[in-house]
Design a protein around this motif. Structure first.
Motif, PDB file in Angstrom:
ATOM      1  N   ARG A   8       0.852  -1.190   0.000  1.00 20.69           N
ATOM      2  CA  ARG A   8       0.000   0.000   0.000  1.00 20.69           C
ATOM      3  C   ARG A   8       0.887   1.239   0.000  1.00 20.69           C
ATOM      4  O   ARG A   8       1.982   1.240   0.566  1.00 20.69           O
ATOM      5  N   VAL A   9       0.408   2.319  -0.599  1.00 19.37           N
ATOM      6  CA  VAL A   9       1.190   3.551  -0.692  1.00 19.37           C
ATOM      7  C   VAL A   9       1.513   4.092   0.693  1.00 19.37           C
ATOM      8  O   VAL A   9       2.653   4.486   0.982  1.00 19.37           O
ATOM      9  N   ALA A  10       0.524   4.121   1.578  1.00 13.56           N
ATOM     10  CA  ALA A  10       0.746   4.673   2.916  1.00 13.56           C
ATOM     11  C   ALA A  10       1.777   3.852   3.687  1.00 13.56           C
ATOM     12  O   ALA A  10       2.636   4.407   4.397  1.00 13.56           O
ATOM     13  N   ALA A  11       1.714   2.527   3.554  1.00 15.42           N
ATOM     14  CA  ALA A  11       2.672   1.673   4.245  1.00 15.42           C
ATOM     15  C   ALA A  11       4.083   1.889   3.716  1.00 15.42           C
ATOM     16  O   ALA A  11       5.058   1.925   4.487  1.00 15.42           O
ATOM     17  N   ALA A  12       4.201   2.028   2.407  1.00 19.11           N
ATOM     18  CA  ALA A  12       5.519   2.264   1.807  1.00 19.11           C
ATOM     19  C   ALA A  12       6.108   3.577   2.296  1.00 19.11           C
ATOM     20  O   ALA A  12       7.291   3.652   2.660  1.00 19.11           O
TER      21      ALA A  12
END
Length: 565
Positions: free
Chosen positions: A544-548
């Motif tokens: 996920r973008v937020a996790a990255a």
């Protein structure tokens, strides 16, 4: 008329998060071209060097050495842009109290326009480090400069863009590759079809000799390139700066996706020297997302390109260096400092390396697929691709969130989007809000339990997509010129094997306890000292973008701990 395609709206660099409307000079002119007060000019003086130019003197050239930021004290600085066709357009006239420049000046890259002194010009000149020092020391003034720089780049990209002119047949794969490279890096350009544009046809008569010369690229300084590689074009435009072989960076980041850019922002803002490399464009796969609606803090959603553009400019603001396109080919882990070799033979040195190269688009085993890439087969859906398939039938293969976002985005441009998946539905692989959006779109047709079988084409590119039912073997054919593949990704880790960084059975990088070592709280460190992994490339990461972005920020504290020891 010339075939001119505006490449971005204001969200290219995060200029306007709530609107995709074109920037209106009449309503935002005070933000784009502000005039500094006497007090503000005094505050700027301690960062700049006084300079003088005689009337008519050339202050700087497009594609030449960076002039930095010029703050006019007396006289005028007139900026204009030209091209290889002999056309010239005046861009702006800076008077006393106004300052020149746009986003390129944050990193000392070549300007996009020419600058001429009108009257005796007296100005304060700030190079890239001085601009960044001003932004850090003078927060309110720095915010005005940053906003102006972003909006100016948007204007340069607008309806009548400057920059290079791309010339070639509309269906040419090389033309599409260059256009996509410039578009995804928010670099202004114009595409012209020599079959429709007499001026472009004249350049073809002067510079084109054989089919291998397509596409032609006419630079603002008049030089015409024949079929340049991305590296050659990047060097000419300054997106790929000269590598300082003697410099040892604190942090070398491989990959400019959300995780890599987050690392760059936090590391550079904390005083570490940072170099970021990417082989194609900042933003990575997330940069190709048409709209991200579940990213914290953006209730109305944000495009992947807007998010990436903001992060990229933020990294430049704090002094991170970015080199695009630069492909890492070899990591030498047995040496200290660590050494990283690039595909052009250059070698960089760093005390730590952050692997944020993510994953590359998966290519299904389909005969003839390669010959249609860029000529009807695409692995992302940006406004460039949307413009190509306007009002047409398209096929999109994939059932993940990226596929859902692309389907919704393309449905606003294509006549019909045929969404094809191998499963019996979307519930197992796609977020519910996207499933609801797809169900509500009248021109998205979902086809389940289908697999790709074959492709047909002609001289214009892709023509027919043949499919086969997984359960019943039924055959189905879609007459289309455009197919989008979102069928997963493979880890971009092949170049790491010589370094012996630990990988899992799928090729993703092992970190922390999974790497088999006691790393004293450095859970993002790999099996090699000083080498860290974040984002999609890391084994076990949440895709996920937020996790990255979170991992990219978190790794900086671990880098500090490593450097301290």
């Amino acid at each position: 008329m010339p075939d001119q395609l505006p490449t971005f709206g204001p969200d290219a660099l995060g200029a306007d998060p709530e609107s995709r409307a074109v920037v209106d000079l009449a309503t935002r002119g005070h933000q784009i071209f502000p005039t500094l007060s006497d007090d503000e000019l005094q505050r700027v003086r301690r960062f700049g060097q006084p300079r003088r130019w005689a009337d008519g003197a050339c202050v700087f050239h497009a594609c030449g050495a960076s002039p930095g930021m010029l703050v006019v004290l007396q006289g005028h600085l007139v900026c204009s842009r030209g091209n290889a066709l002999g056309e010239r357009v005046e861009v702006v006239d800076y008077g006393p109290g106004q300052f020149s420049g746009e986003v390129a000046q944050l990193s000392g890259r070549p300007p996009l326009v020419d600058g001429i002194a009108v009257g005796e010009l007296e100005a304060l000149q700030l190079d890239a480090p001085a601009i960044r020092a001003l932004m850090m020391a003078e927060a309110e003034l720095g915010e005005r400069v940053m906003r102006a720089y972003i909006l100016r780049r948007v204007l340069l990209i607008g309806d009548h863009p400057g920059g290079p002119i791309l010339i070639g047949p509309p269906a040419h794969a090389g033309l599409f590759e260059l256009e996509n490279f410039l578009s995804r890096n928010a670099y202004p350009y114009t595409r012209r079809d020599p079959a429709r544009d007499p001026e472009a046809a004249q350049l073809v008569r002067e510079h084109w000799q054989s089919e291998s010369d397509w596409p032609l690229v006419a630079l603002p300084d008049g030089f015409v390139m024949r079929n340049p590689t991305l590296v050659e074009l990047g060097r000419c435009l300054g997106t790929l700066p000269r590598i300082d072989r003697d410099k040892v960076y604190d942090v070398l980041v491989v990959g400019a996706g959300p995780s890599g850019l987050a690392t760059a922002v936090y590391a550079a803002s904390e005083g570490l020297s940072v170099m970021v490399l990417d082989q194609r464009a900042y933003g990575g796969q997330a940069g190709a997302s048409a709209r991200i609606e579940n990213f914290l803090g953006f209730p109305t959603g944000i495009s992947g390109r807007a998010l990436a553009g903001r992060s990229y400019v933020q990294a430049l603001k704090f002094g991170a260096e970015v080199a695009i396109p630069a492909q890492a080919t070899r990591l030498l882990c047995h040496e200290r400092p660590l050494k990283l070799e690039l595909d052009d033979g250059a070698c960089l040195r760093a005390n730590t390396v952050v692997l944020a190269a993510g994953a590359r688009y998966h290519r299904p085993e389909l005969p003839g697929l390669e010959q249609y890439e860029g000529r009807g087969v695409y692995y992302w859906a940006s406004p460039v691709e949307a413009g190509l398939c306007r009002g047409q039938e398209v096929v999109l293969v994939g059932g993940g969130n990226s596929a859902g976002q692309a389907a919704v985005f393309l449905s606003a441009h294509a006549r019909t989007v045929h969404l094809m998946v191998r499963r019996g539905g979307l519930e197992e692989t796609m977020s519910s809000y996207l499933i609801e959006r797809i169900a509500a779109a009248p021109n998205i047709q979902l086809h389940t339990r289908l697999d790709l079988a074959a492709l047909d084409g002609d001289e214009g590119g892709l023509r027919t997509v043949h499919c086969r039912g997984i359960a019943d073997g039924r055959e189905l054919a879609f007459e289309t010129r455009h197919m989008f593949l979102f069928v997963g990704a493979d880890p971009n880790s092949d170049w790491l094997r010589e370094c012996q960084v630990g990988l899992d059975d799928k090729g993703f990088v092992l970190t922390g306890a999974d790497a088999g070592r006691d790393l004293h709280g450095r859970g993002l460190e790999t099996s090699v000292d000083g080498v860290f992994a974040v984002g999609d490339l890391r084994s076990g990461s949440t895709k996920r973008v937020a996790a990255a972005a979170g991992e990219g920020a978190a790794v900086v504290a671990q880098i500090h701990a490593y450097l301290a020891n």
